[in-house]
Design a protein around this motif. Structure first.
Motif, PDB file in Angstrom:
ATOM      1  N   ILE A  72      31.447 -48.639  56.514  1.00 52.16           N
ATOM      2  CA  ILE A  72      30.024 -48.280  56.533  1.00 52.16           C
ATOM      3  C   ILE A  72      29.428 -48.432  55.137  1.00 52.16           C
ATOM      4  CG2 ILE A  72      28.558 -46.192  56.693  1.00 52.16           C
ATOM      5  CD1 ILE A  72      30.034 -45.690  59.395  1.00 52.16           C
ATOM      6  N   ASN A  73      30.272 -48.274  54.120  1.00 52.98           N
ATOM      7  CA  ASN A  73      29.814 -48.508  52.747  1.00 52.98           C
ATOM      8  C   ASN A  73      29.172 -49.897  52.616  1.00 52.98           C
ATOM      9  OD1 ASN A  73      29.583 -47.940  49.907  1.00 52.98           O
ATOM     10  ND2 ASN A  73      31.313 -49.311  49.573  1.00 52.98           N
ATOM     11  N   LYS A  74      29.746 -50.895  53.293  1.00 51.09           N
ATOM     12  CA  LYS A  74      29.185 -52.260  53.174  1.00 51.09           C
ATOM     13  C   LYS A  74      27.826 -52.352  53.835  1.00 51.09           C
ATOM     14  CE  LYS A  74      31.732 -53.457  50.563  1.00 51.09           C
ATOM     15  NZ  LYS A  74      31.461 -53.674  49.141  1.00 51.09           N
ATOM     16  N   ASN A 124      23.505 -43.962  43.292  1.00 50.78           N
ATOM     17  CA  ASN A 124      23.242 -43.235  44.537  1.00 50.78           C
ATOM     18  C   ASN A 124      22.553 -44.142  45.578  1.00 50.78           C
ATOM     19  OD1 ASN A 124      21.009 -40.435  45.300  1.00 50.78           O
ATOM     20  ND2 ASN A 124      22.855 -41.106  46.351  1.00 50.78           N
ATOM     21  N   LYS A 125      23.385 -44.933  46.302  1.00 51.86           N
ATOM     22  CA  LYS A 125      22.836 -45.956  47.198  1.00 51.86           C
ATOM     23  C   LYS A 125      22.083 -45.386  48.384  1.00 51.86           C
ATOM     24  CE  LYS A 125      27.144 -47.200  47.465  1.00 51.86           C
ATOM     25  NZ  LYS A 125      28.333 -48.003  47.625  1.00 51.86           N
ATOM     26  N   GLU A 126      22.466 -44.152  48.820  1.00 51.99           N
ATOM     27  CA  GLU A 126      21.813 -43.559  49.990  1.00 51.99           C
ATOM     28  C   GLU A 126      20.297 -43.408  49.761  1.00 51.99           C
ATOM     29  OE1 GLU A 126      24.400 -42.199  48.318  1.00 51.99           O
ATOM     30  OE2 GLU A 126      26.071 -41.856  49.710  1.00 51.99           O
ATOM     31  N   VAL A 153      24.185 -49.882  39.513  1.00 50.81           N
ATOM     32  CA  VAL A 153      25.502 -49.473  39.003  1.00 50.81           C
ATOM     33  C   VAL A 153      26.592 -49.882  40.000  1.00 50.81           C
ATOM     34  CG1 VAL A 153      26.953 -47.434  38.583  1.00 50.81           C
ATOM     35  CG2 VAL A 153      24.689 -47.582  37.540  1.00 50.81           C
ATOM     36  N   ASP A 154      26.253 -49.868  41.272  1.00 50.24           N
ATOM     37  CA  ASP A 154      27.208 -50.269  42.305  1.00 50.24           C
ATOM     38  C   ASP A 154      27.774 -51.634  41.908  1.00 50.24           C
ATOM     39  OD1 ASP A 154      28.562 -50.059  44.668  1.00 50.24           O
ATOM     40  OD2 ASP A 154      26.785 -49.774  45.908  1.00 50.24           O
ATOM     41  N   SER A 155      29.100 -51.806  41.990  1.00 45.16           N
ATOM     42  CA  SER A 155      29.734 -52.998  41.396  1.00 45.16           C
ATOM     43  C   SER A 155      29.241 -54.307  42.026  1.00 45.16           C
ATOM     44  CB  SER A 155      31.253 -52.901  41.521  1.00 45.16           C
ATOM     45  OG  SER A 155      31.620 -52.740  42.863  1.00 45.16           O
ATOM     46  N   GLU A 156      29.032 -54.297  43.351  1.00 43.03           N
ATOM     47  CA  GLU A 156      28.581 -55.527  44.022  1.00 43.03           C
ATOM     48  C   GLU A 156      27.177 -55.908  43.543  1.00 43.03           C
ATOM     49  OE1 GLU A 156      29.722 -52.857  45.422  1.00 43.03           O
ATOM     50  OE2 GLU A 156      31.604 -53.437  46.386  1.00 43.03           O
ATOM     51  N   HIS A 157      26.343 -54.890  43.415  1.00 45.96           N
ATOM     52  CA  HIS A 157      24.950 -55.144  43.043  1.00 45.96           C
ATOM     53  C   HIS A 157      24.844 -55.523  41.578  1.00 45.96           C
ATOM     54  CE1 HIS A 157      25.374 -52.871  46.630  1.00 45.96           C
ATOM     55  NE2 HIS A 157      24.227 -53.376  47.047  1.00 45.96           N
ATOM     56  N   LEU A 189      25.686 -49.934  54.034  1.00 45.52           N
ATOM     57  CA  LEU A 189      24.766 -49.292  53.079  1.00 45.52           C
ATOM     58  C   LEU A 189      24.460 -50.256  51.933  1.00 45.52           C
ATOM     59  CD1 LEU A 189      26.381 -45.705  52.902  1.00 45.52           C
ATOM     60  CD2 LEU A 189      24.399 -46.400  54.264  1.00 45.52           C
ATOM     61  N   GLU A 190      25.501 -50.985  51.490  1.00 48.22           N
ATOM     62  CA  GLU A 190      25.305 -51.903  50.360  1.00 48.22           C
ATOM     63  C   GLU A 190      24.442 -53.110  50.717  1.00 48.22           C
ATOM     64  OE1 GLU A 190      29.213 -50.743  47.727  1.00 48.22           O
ATOM     65  OE2 GLU A 190      29.149 -52.731  48.619  1.00 48.22           O
ATOM     66  N   VAL A 191      24.542 -53.582  51.956  1.00 48.14           N
ATOM     67  CA  VAL A 191      23.676 -54.689  52.377  1.00 48.14           C
ATOM     68  C   VAL A 191      22.219 -54.226  52.313  1.00 48.14           C
ATOM     69  CG1 VAL A 191      22.962 -56.105  54.354  1.00 48.14           C
ATOM     70  CG2 VAL A 191      25.394 -55.893  53.789  1.00 48.14           C
TER      71      VAL A 191
HETATM   72 MG    MG Z   1      30.158 -50.860  45.867  1.00 48.91          MG
END
Ligand code: MG
Ligand code: NDP
Length: 386
Positions: free
Chosen positions: A214-216, A122-124, A147-151, A218-220
């Motif tokens: 926008i996902n990116k 839950n990145k938010e 859990v987010d794949s990039e992280h 949030l991920e940054v």
């Molecule tokens: Mg991701």
């Protein structure tokens, strides 16, 4: 035996987490499950995984479920209280936060306060409350694993390295279904087009976030909190094949990356069993000869200017990421309903950001208050336009 609670068990991440629990029945026990309203699937999950506690956010649905599972020794709770009860269930060691949106903040904070380790999807939650959550994790000495794949890729690429040698992060992005589109061609796209992601099968909200890029953003912001980095140490790189899930560049110029097929079960499993690597019994393996090439390009920040807005919100900090995130949550839901167009998403977010006076270190109450105000502000604009 790992004792795991899943907040959002009926969603894309929740279901995949349970697939791993099914494969590793002897190692994983499910203690608690939370859903919003999908009681049909939740009932099946209860019958298979036998948690002692569940919660359904919707009160009427919770009542219906209570009737359906009368024959089982499971307590059915409801509302935010029920979610928090599941997040803090006594026997649990790890809580998988797989709910969508800022609604995950409170249960995540309560889980940490109760000493639970967190597997964070839950990145938010981090985007809006990272300044509260990260110090709390330190204070409680708990592990917050991505859990987010990039992280997960960044985390894996940092293993065994001296953190001081890190130069920067290359955070990869598929570019989504509209890569190469122009601003004007994006005006006409519909929710059904945006919901077709080329590489990943995910929940609706994050699929739209990938289409706007926008996902990116949030991920940054998520990466900056997780790995204690400045935003300018994180570069977004479009990589349409989604095989390299992100990379870490070190001071000597060496780049370490994590690769794999786009399958969330790998990062979920890594977070559940860290530091062990377990055999992945599900899915396929990368076949490089078949993939043939991995390509890279810069993100088109003019066309996908929601990404630019998000990076700006992150740079401004304080309460601005909350405004950015809340404005995004509200507009994405309205876009899915067909009430606004695709490019209205960044347009309305920009208006909400322009309208906001930054609060430097917002408290939890201030965050939740700004969230509601942002929803109201945007809804006001949408209503007056119709
Ligand atoms: Mg991701
Ligand atoms: P989904 O929409 O598929 O699932 C959301 C889950 O949260 C569902 O179980 C839903 O229940 C539950 N839920 C929603 N609102 C509430 C509420 N108010 N109270 C309790 N439960 C609620 O989302 P995803 O699985 O795609 O994403 C979850 C999170 O993980 C997001 O933050 C996303 O950004 C992140 N993430 C997802 C990835 C993916 O591949 N899907 C990849 C990386 C990160 P119900 O089914 O009853 O509505």
């Amino acid at each position: 035996m790992k004792k795991i609670a899943i907040l959002g068990s009926t969603g894309s991440i929740g279901v995949q987490t349970l697939e791993i629990a099914r494969e590793y029945k002897d190692d994983i026990e499910i203690t608690a499950l939370v859903a919003h309203s999908n009681i049909e699937l939740l009932e099946q999950q209860i019958r298979e995984f036998r948690p002692s506690l569940v919660s359904v956010y919707d009160e009427d649905k919770a009542k219906l479920l209570r009737d359906k599972v009368r024959d089982l020794p499971v307590r059915v709770e409801t509302g935010m209280e029920g979610t928090i009860a599941c997040a803090t269930e006594a026997s649990t060691d790890t809580v998988v936060t797989a709910m969508v949106g800022m609604i995950g903040i409170l249960p995540t904070i309560e889980a940490i306060k109760a000493g639970k380790n967190i597997a964070l999807a839950n990145k938010e939650t981090l985007v809006t409350a990272g300044h509260i959550i990260m110090p709390l994790c330190k204070e409680k000495n708990i592990e917050l694993l991505p859990v987010d794949s990039e992280h997960s890729a960044i985390f894996q690429s940092l293993q065994g390295e001296n953190r001081k040698s890190l130069q920067r992060i290359l955070l990869t992005a598929s570019g989504g279904p509209f890569r190469g589109f122009t601003k004007s061609s994006l005006e006409a796209v519909k929710a059904e087009d945006a919901l077709k992601h080329p590489n990943w099968a995910m929940g609706k909200k994050i699929t739209i976030d990938s289409a706007t890029m926008i996902n990116k953003a949030l991920e940054v912001m998520e990466a900056a909190w997780l790995f204690d980095l400045e935003l300018d140490q994180i570069e977004v790189l479009v990589h349409p094949q989604s095989i390299i899930h992100s990379m870490v560049e070190y001071v000597d110029g060496s780049v370490i990356a994590q690769l794999g097929l786009p399958d969330m079960r790998l990062p979920i499993q890594y977070a559940l069993f860290y530091p062990d690597r377990m055999n992945m019994k599900l899915g396929e393996r990368v076949d490089f000869a078949r993939i043939k090439q991995l390509t890279f390009e810069e993100p088109d920040m003019d066309t996908f200017y929601g990404l630019k807005l998000g990076l700006k919100a992150g740079g401004l900090g304080g309460s601005m990421p909350t405004v950015f995130n809340a404005a995004n949550e509200w507009t994405v839901a309205r876009f899915i309903e067909g009430r606004i167009g695709f490019m209205d998403i960044p347009r309305l977010i920009e208006k909400a950001m322009d309208n906001h006076q930054i609060i430097p270190n917002p408290s939890l109450d201030e965050i939740l208050n700004i969230e509601q105000k942002t929803y109201d502000f945007i809804e006001g604009i949408i209503e007056s336009a119709n």
